[in-house]
Design an enzyme around this catalytic site. Structure first.
Site, PDB file in Angstrom:
ATOM      1  N   SER A   1      -4.114 -59.513 -44.812  1.00  0.00           N
ATOM      2  CA  SER A   1      -3.239 -58.846 -45.771  1.00  0.00           C
ATOM      3  C   SER A   1      -3.159 -59.663 -47.053  1.00  0.00           C
ATOM      4  O   SER A   1      -3.265 -60.898 -47.033  1.00  0.00           O
ATOM      5  CB  SER A   1      -1.863 -58.759 -45.103  1.00  0.00           C
ATOM      6  OG  SER A   1      -0.839 -58.617 -46.044  1.00  0.00           O
TER       7      SER A   1
ATOM      8  N   TYR B   1       5.833 -62.627 -40.810  1.00  0.00           N
ATOM      9  CA  TYR B   1       4.675 -61.725 -40.682  1.00  0.00           C
ATOM     10  C   TYR B   1       3.491 -62.278 -41.477  1.00  0.00           C
ATOM     11  O   TYR B   1       2.373 -62.407 -40.954  1.00  0.00           O
ATOM     12  CB  TYR B   1       5.018 -60.309 -41.176  1.00  0.00           C
ATOM     13  CG  TYR B   1       3.784 -59.474 -41.411  1.00  0.00           C
ATOM     14  CD1 TYR B   1       3.073 -58.947 -40.333  1.00  0.00           C
ATOM     15  CD2 TYR B   1       3.294 -59.257 -42.703  1.00  0.00           C
ATOM     16  CE1 TYR B   1       1.903 -58.211 -40.545  1.00  0.00           C
ATOM     17  CE2 TYR B   1       2.137 -58.520 -42.920  1.00  0.00           C
ATOM     18  CZ  TYR B   1       1.440 -58.001 -41.842  1.00  0.00           C
ATOM     19  OH  TYR B   1       0.274 -57.292 -42.052  1.00  0.00           O
TER      20      TYR B   1
ATOM     21  N   LYS C   1      -0.481 -63.874 -40.458  1.00  0.00           N
ATOM     22  CA  LYS C   1      -1.797 -63.528 -41.018  1.00  0.00           C
ATOM     23  C   LYS C   1      -2.501 -64.788 -41.528  1.00  0.00           C
ATOM     24  O   LYS C   1      -3.706 -64.952 -41.346  1.00  0.00           O
ATOM     25  CB  LYS C   1      -1.657 -62.490 -42.136  1.00  0.00           C
ATOM     26  CG  LYS C   1      -1.225 -61.116 -41.646  1.00  0.00           C
ATOM     27  CD  LYS C   1      -2.231 -60.500 -40.677  1.00  0.00           C
ATOM     28  CE  LYS C   1      -1.790 -59.175 -40.105  1.00  0.00           C
ATOM     29  NZ  LYS C   1      -2.630 -58.679 -39.011  1.00  0.00           N
TER      30      LYS C   1
HETATM   31  P1  NAD Z   1       0.241 -49.762 -36.965  1.00  0.00           P
HETATM   32  O1  NAD Z   1       1.546 -50.312 -36.508  1.00  0.00           O
HETATM   33  O2  NAD Z   1       0.160 -48.326 -37.332  1.00  0.00           O
HETATM   34  O3  NAD Z   1      -0.886 -50.057 -35.869  1.00  0.00           O
HETATM   35  C1  NAD Z   1      -0.926 -51.249 -35.122  1.00  0.00           C
HETATM   36  C2  NAD Z   1      -1.156 -50.868 -33.672  1.00  0.00           C
HETATM   37  O4  NAD Z   1      -1.257 -52.071 -32.894  1.00  0.00           O
HETATM   38  C3  NAD Z   1      -0.009 -50.056 -33.097  1.00  0.00           C
HETATM   39  O5  NAD Z   1      -0.523 -48.833 -32.578  1.00  0.00           O
HETATM   40  C4  NAD Z   1       0.561 -50.932 -32.001  1.00  0.00           C
HETATM   41  O6  NAD Z   1       1.029 -50.192 -30.892  1.00  0.00           O
HETATM   42  C5  NAD Z   1      -0.614 -51.844 -31.648  1.00  0.00           C
HETATM   43  N1  NAD Z   1      -0.234 -53.148 -31.105  1.00  0.00           N
HETATM   44  C6  NAD Z   1       0.605 -54.069 -31.653  1.00  0.00           C
HETATM   45  N2  NAD Z   1       0.691 -55.155 -30.855  1.00  0.00           N
HETATM   46  C7  NAD Z   1      -0.111 -54.922 -29.785  1.00  0.00           C
HETATM   47  C8  NAD Z   1      -0.453 -55.663 -28.630  1.00  0.00           C
HETATM   48  N3  NAD Z   1       0.072 -56.861 -28.373  1.00  0.00           N
HETATM   49  N4  NAD Z   1      -1.335 -55.135 -27.739  1.00  0.00           N
HETATM   50  C9  NAD Z   1      -1.874 -53.909 -27.964  1.00  0.00           C
HETATM   51  N5  NAD Z   1      -1.576 -53.152 -29.040  1.00  0.00           N
HETATM   52  C10 NAD Z   1      -0.698 -53.652 -29.936  1.00  0.00           C
HETATM   53  O7  NAD Z   1      -0.238 -50.684 -38.180  1.00  0.00           O
HETATM   54  P2  NAD Z   1      -1.389 -50.449 -39.251  1.00  0.00           P
HETATM   55  O8  NAD Z   1      -0.764 -50.123 -40.541  1.00  0.00           O
HETATM   56  O9  NAD Z   1      -2.436 -49.560 -38.687  1.00  0.00           O
HETATM   57  O10 NAD Z   1      -1.943 -51.936 -39.370  1.00  0.00           O
HETATM   58  C11 NAD Z   1      -3.120 -52.360 -38.699  1.00  0.00           C
HETATM   59  C12 NAD Z   1      -3.378 -53.811 -39.046  1.00  0.00           C
HETATM   60  O11 NAD Z   1      -3.494 -53.948 -40.457  1.00  0.00           O
HETATM   61  C13 NAD Z   1      -2.272 -54.773 -38.628  1.00  0.00           C
HETATM   62  O12 NAD Z   1      -2.865 -55.975 -38.195  1.00  0.00           O
HETATM   63  C14 NAD Z   1      -1.492 -54.995 -39.919  1.00  0.00           C
HETATM   64  O13 NAD Z   1      -0.832 -56.235 -39.919  1.00  0.00           O
HETATM   65  C15 NAD Z   1      -2.622 -54.972 -40.926  1.00  0.00           C
HETATM   66  N6  NAD Z   1      -2.180 -54.628 -42.282  1.00  0.00           N
HETATM   67  C16 NAD Z   1      -1.492 -53.464 -42.492  1.00  0.00           C
HETATM   68  C17 NAD Z   1      -1.056 -53.143 -43.774  1.00  0.00           C
HETATM   69  C18 NAD Z   1      -0.248 -51.896 -44.028  1.00  0.00           C
HETATM   70  O14 NAD Z   1       0.450 -51.845 -45.059  1.00  0.00           O
HETATM   71  N7  NAD Z   1      -0.309 -50.871 -43.180  1.00  0.00           N
HETATM   72  C19 NAD Z   1      -1.360 -54.008 -44.860  1.00  0.00           C
HETATM   73  C20 NAD Z   1      -2.090 -55.164 -44.603  1.00  0.00           C
HETATM   74  C21 NAD Z   1      -2.495 -55.464 -43.314  1.00  0.00           C
HETATM   75  C1  WQD Z   2       5.732 -51.590 -52.696  1.00  0.00           C
HETATM   76  C2  WQD Z   2       6.598 -51.582 -53.939  1.00  0.00           C
HETATM   77  C3  WQD Z   2       8.835 -52.363 -53.593  1.00  0.00           C
HETATM   78  C4  WQD Z   2      10.275 -49.094 -51.113  1.00  0.00           C
HETATM   79  C5  WQD Z   2       4.226 -54.710 -47.784  1.00  0.00           C
HETATM   80  C6  WQD Z   2       4.037 -55.984 -47.008  1.00  0.00           C
HETATM   81  C7  WQD Z   2       2.615 -56.451 -47.147  1.00  0.00           C
HETATM   82  C8  WQD Z   2       1.645 -55.346 -46.741  1.00  0.00           C
HETATM   83  C9  WQD Z   2       1.923 -54.080 -47.459  1.00  0.00           C
HETATM   84  C10 WQD Z   2       1.101 -55.600 -44.428  1.00  0.00           C
HETATM   85  C11 WQD Z   2       7.480 -52.827 -54.067  1.00  0.00           C
HETATM   86  C12 WQD Z   2       8.828 -50.919 -54.032  1.00  0.00           C
HETATM   87  C13 WQD Z   2       9.464 -49.895 -51.889  1.00  0.00           C
HETATM   88  C14 WQD Z   2      11.372 -48.441 -51.739  1.00  0.00           C
HETATM   89  C15 WQD Z   2      10.751 -49.406 -53.840  1.00  0.00           C
HETATM   90  N1  WQD Z   2       1.749 -55.024 -45.353  1.00  0.00           N
HETATM   91  N2  WQD Z   2       9.695 -50.049 -53.205  1.00  0.00           N
HETATM   92  N3  WQD Z   2      11.558 -48.620 -53.081  1.00  0.00           N
HETATM   93  O1  WQD Z   2       6.197 -54.964 -50.222  1.00  0.00           O
HETATM   94  O2  WQD Z   2       4.061 -54.586 -51.557  1.00  0.00           O
HETATM   95  O3  WQD Z   2       3.948 -54.948 -49.157  1.00  0.00           O
HETATM   96  O4  WQD Z   2       3.311 -53.717 -47.302  1.00  0.00           O
HETATM   97  O5  WQD Z   2       0.370 -56.530 -44.479  1.00  0.00           O
HETATM   98  O6  WQD Z   2       2.494 -57.543 -46.323  1.00  0.00           O
HETATM   99  O7  WQD Z   2       4.916 -56.958 -47.532  1.00  0.00           O
HETATM  100  O8  WQD Z   2       4.860 -52.822 -49.988  1.00  0.00           O
HETATM  101  O9  WQD Z   2       5.353 -50.450 -49.862  1.00  0.00           O
HETATM  102  O10 WQD Z   2       7.144 -52.089 -49.159  1.00  0.00           O
HETATM  103  O11 WQD Z   2       6.557 -51.900 -51.575  1.00  0.00           O
HETATM  104  O12 WQD Z   2      10.977 -49.550 -55.031  1.00  0.00           O
HETATM  105  O13 WQD Z   2      12.176 -47.735 -51.102  1.00  0.00           O
HETATM  106  O14 WQD Z   2       7.509 -50.482 -53.837  1.00  0.00           O
HETATM  107  O15 WQD Z   2       9.906 -53.056 -54.190  1.00  0.00           O
HETATM  108  O16 WQD Z   2       7.544 -53.159 -55.400  1.00  0.00           O
HETATM  109  P1  WQD Z   2       4.842 -54.402 -50.316  1.00  0.00           P
HETATM  110  P2  WQD Z   2       6.010 -51.772 -50.062  1.00  0.00           P
END
Ligand code: NAD
Ligand code: WQD
Length: 342
Positions: free
Chosen positions: A125, A150, A154
């Site tokens: 991330s 979190y 990562k």
């Molecule tokens: P999500 O929560 O939709 O999917 C994650 C899945 O992993 C879930 O279905 C959950 O049940 C499963 N899971 C969690 N822990 C587990 C375990 N111990 N054993 C088996 N299954 C398990 O999340 P997502 O948005 O699809 O994210 C996928 C990956 O991408 C994650 O590693 C997340 O940290 C990373 N990521 C997501 C975002 C985002 O904003 N969505 C941004 C950056 C990185």
């Molecule tokens: C985006 C922008 C908020 C909600 C997070 C995690 C990051 C990654 C992605 C996993 C910000 C603004 C939001 C609302 C708002 N996830 N906002 N009103 O914080 O950039 O990142 O998700 O790895 O690790 O920290 O994403 O979508 O929460 O916010 O104004 O009700 O929207 O302040 O500027 P963020 P977000």
């Protein structure tokens, strides 16, 4: 060629499975459903015509994880999505995050090692960069102080994979996603936030549909073009396709070292108010929002330099912020229609 996808019932995992199948891969999924159901697997089947098997296994349980790898000795790679991802929850319960995200990764790596799986792709991330001011962010931008447990999982996950890859015969790719948004163009799979969402796009669509009465823009006095924060919103199918390309890159031995890192963003910074305007434009819905105070822990501005992924993986993000909003809105409407028809 068969790929094992962990977290395949989740948001990004499900979109990636579709892309992998469309590119000729067979897929098995491992997901404990701690943060999902099997609903997206039905959507995957409708889109691709293929039924994907999910092993309902907690990857923190080594014995059960081992059994899955034992049954699937013919895999060419693992794409490891499974993790908990909710920033405020990690602040409230850091041990839950360290235990789940790191134990599961270590167990996956133990099995990758024992079964000689040659290729690994890991979900990281942009939160690993912390509160950086060097923009756009390149992969060499120094890792900053993590703003949450979190984000720390990562950072640690990346280090574990780098150390592991150096001494073992596995080729790895770490993908640092910026802000994944949107849904599949079919309207059959998308994000299913459990409870009240924290992320901007589901907050926007849930406000527009009436699940949330009024949303707040967190901060109007930042030093940005309109005072709200800047992020790099990247469509989930673009993110998904980067995983297929990363795996193909490793399978074809195009990698320069055992562990490479790639930013996955569009390269464009978009403010919160611009994202809202884009949504209003494509949906025709006037959003009920108010300007509020800053959200603690938010970085002011972050967006990617994505040149490395473009050059080395041949990955080109295709989808604009407007189309991201369009697919997110289509998905929200389809969820409402499903509820109404039941
Ligand atoms: P999500 O929560 O939709 O999917 C994650 C899945 O992993 C879930 O279905 C959950 O049940 C499963 N899971 C969690 N822990 C587990 C375990 N111990 N054993 C088996 N299954 C398990 O999340 P997502 O948005 O699809 O994210 C996928 C990956 O991408 C994650 O590693 C997340 O940290 C990373 N990521 C997501 C975002 C985002 O904003 N969505 C941004 C950056 C990185
Ligand atoms: C985006 C922008 C908020 C909600 C997070 C995690 C990051 C990654 C992605 C996993 C910000 C603004 C939001 C609302 C708002 N996830 N906002 N009103 O914080 O950039 O990142 O998700 O790895 O690790 O920290 O994403 O979508 O929460 O916010 O104004 O009700 O929207 O302040 O500027 P963020 P977000």
């Amino acid at each position: 060629m068969k790929v094992l996808v962990t977290g395949g019932c989740g948001y990004i995992g499900a979109h990636t499975i579709v892309d992998l199948i469309n590119n000729g891969f067979d897929v098995v999924s491992v997901d404990s459903n701690i943060r999902s159901t099997t609903q997206l697997l039905d959507g995957i089947e409708k889109i691709t015509g293929k039924k994907v098997r999910n092993y309902k296994v907690d990857l923190c349980n080594l014995e059960d994880t081992h059994a899955v790898f034992h049954e699937n000795r013919d895999i060419v790679g693992v794409i490891h999505f499974a993790a908990l991802k909710t920033v405020p929850e990690s602040v409230a319960d850091p041990l839950l995050y360290f235990h789940n995200n790191l134990t599961s990764l270590i167990n996956v790596l133990k099995c990758v090692k024992e079964f000689n799986v040659p290729n690994l792709v890991f979900s990281s991330s942009c939160s690993v960069y912390g509160n950086t001011t060097a923009l756009p962010v390149v992969e060499e931008t120094p890792i900053g102080e993590a703003q949450s447990p979190y984000a720390r999982t990562k950072q640690m996950g990346e280090q574990i994979i780098e150390d592991y890859s150096r001494v073992n015969n596995t080729q790895s790719i770490i993908l640092r996603y910026f802000n994944p948004v949107g849904a599949h163009s079919s309207g059959l799979i998308g994000e299913l936030p459990l409870g009240k969402p924290d992320n901007l796009v589901p907050v926007i669509t849930q406000t527009a549909i009436g699940k949330i009465p009024k949303m707040t823009v967190f901060g109007s006095d930042y030093d940005t073009r309109d005072g709200s924060c800047v992020r790099d919103y990247i469509h989930v199918t673009d993110i998904a396709n980067a995983h297929t390309k990363a795996l193909q890159y490793l399978i074809n031995h195009n990698n320069a070292s055992n562990c490479e890192i790639f930013n996955l963003g569009t390269g464009n910074g978009v403010t919160v108010l611009e994202a809202i305007k884009a949504f209003e434009k494509i949906s025709g819905v006037k959003l009920n929002y108010t300007m509020g105070p800053r959200r603690p822990g938010d970085v002011i501005s972050i967006y990617a330099n994505n040149s490395r992924a473009k050059e080395k993986l041949g990955w080109i993000p295709q989808i604009s912020i407007e189309d991201s909003m369009r697919t997110a809105w289509q998905w929200e409407v389809s969820l409402r229609d499903k509820v109404l028809s039941n």
